[in-house]
Scaffold this active site. Structure first.
Site, PDB file in Angstrom:
ATOM      1  N   TYR A  39      22.322  41.166  43.475  1.00 24.71           N
ATOM      2  CA  TYR A  39      21.168  40.819  42.642  1.00 24.71           C
ATOM      3  C   TYR A  39      19.884  40.844  43.469  1.00 24.71           C
ATOM      4  O   TYR A  39      19.894  40.563  44.661  1.00 24.71           O
ATOM      5  CB  TYR A  39      21.321  39.416  42.039  1.00 24.71           C
ATOM      6  CG  TYR A  39      22.617  39.177  41.330  1.00 24.71           C
ATOM      7  CD1 TYR A  39      22.974  39.933  40.208  1.00 24.71           C
ATOM      8  CD2 TYR A  39      23.499  38.198  41.763  1.00 24.71           C
ATOM      9  CE1 TYR A  39      24.164  39.717  39.552  1.00 24.71           C
ATOM     10  CE2 TYR A  39      24.697  37.966  41.107  1.00 24.71           C
ATOM     11  CZ  TYR A  39      25.035  38.726  40.004  1.00 24.71           C
ATOM     12  OH  TYR A  39      26.223  38.508  39.363  1.00 24.71           O
ATOM     13  N   HIS A 116      23.531  41.769  30.862  1.00 26.87           N
ATOM     14  CA  HIS A 116      24.619  42.519  31.487  1.00 26.87           C
ATOM     15  C   HIS A 116      25.649  42.970  30.441  1.00 26.87           C
ATOM     16  O   HIS A 116      26.191  44.066  30.524  1.00 26.87           O
ATOM     17  CB  HIS A 116      25.269  41.641  32.559  1.00 26.87           C
ATOM     18  CG  HIS A 116      26.318  42.318  33.370  1.00 26.87           C
ATOM     19  ND1 HIS A 116      27.249  41.608  34.076  1.00 26.87           N
ATOM     20  CD2 HIS A 116      26.597  43.629  33.609  1.00 26.87           C
ATOM     21  CE1 HIS A 116      28.055  42.449  34.711  1.00 26.87           C
ATOM     22  NE2 HIS A 116      27.682  43.677  34.444  1.00 26.87           N
ATOM     23  N   LYS A 122      31.623  41.995  28.930  1.00 31.36           N
ATOM     24  CA  LYS A 122      31.494  40.639  29.466  1.00 31.36           C
ATOM     25  C   LYS A 122      30.586  39.833  28.555  1.00 31.36           C
ATOM     26  O   LYS A 122      29.831  40.397  27.777  1.00 31.36           O
ATOM     27  CB  LYS A 122      30.861  40.668  30.868  1.00 31.36           C
ATOM     28  CG  LYS A 122      31.630  41.479  31.885  1.00 31.36           C
ATOM     29  CD  LYS A 122      30.873  41.528  33.200  1.00 31.36           C
ATOM     30  CE  LYS A 122      31.636  42.325  34.216  1.00 31.36           C
ATOM     31  NZ  LYS A 122      32.303  41.519  35.192  1.00 31.36           N
TER      32      LYS A 122
END
Length: 154
Positions: A39, A116, A122
């Site tokens: 990240y 995401h 997810k």
């Protein structure tokens, strides 16, 4: 500087209230074979924003999307009792995410905001980013217009 066309929001997928640091995420990512944290930014529970990988470097946070994106992650995302996905952002994290994303949209005017989960099977980031995208886009546009009209003076 590389071209940025996406800002992708993530969560650490840790139980609400658990403190997590950049160093810990770096260790997790190295254990998965990454060179360093994937990240670009990590937002702690108290709302403080911490640098991860430099924005000038390609991230390692969203398969197939890293080359032209910035990865922003907040600590949390899992209900502490049920261990199921949940929007666990503190008030401070919500405000800091809004400010950070607004600044990134100001810096990268064509960038769009995504969760995401738009690119992977997810729940991450465990909230719908569309409302955040709308408010940040408006704030970034106003900031750009303000700096043009004042010549960048404060």
């Amino acid at each position: 500087m590389r071209r940025i066309d996406k800002i992708i929001v993530h969560c650490t997928a840790t139980p609400e209230g658990r403190e997590v640091t950049v160093d810990q995420v770096t260790q997790w990512h190295r254990a998965r074979g990454f060179r360093t944290i994937g990240y670009h930014y990590l937002v702690y529970l108290d709302g403080s924003v911490h640098a991860g990988r430099p924005v000038a470097e390609v991230g390692a946070h969203c398969l197939g999307q890293n080359a032209h994106s910035v990865g922003v992650c907040y600590v949390g995302g899992i209900d502490r009792d049920t261990l199921r996905p949940k929007d666990t952002r503190t008030a401070a994290q919500r405000e800091s995410l809004r400010r950070l994303v607004t600044e990134l949209m100001r810096r990268f005017p064509g960038a769009t905001l995504h969760g995401h989960r738009e690119f992977a099977a997810k729940a991450c980031p465990c909230f719908d980013v569309s409302t955040l995208a709308t408010s940040c886009r408006a704030d970034a546009a106003a900031a750009r217009a303000g700096s043009r009209s004042t010549g960048g003076a404060e």
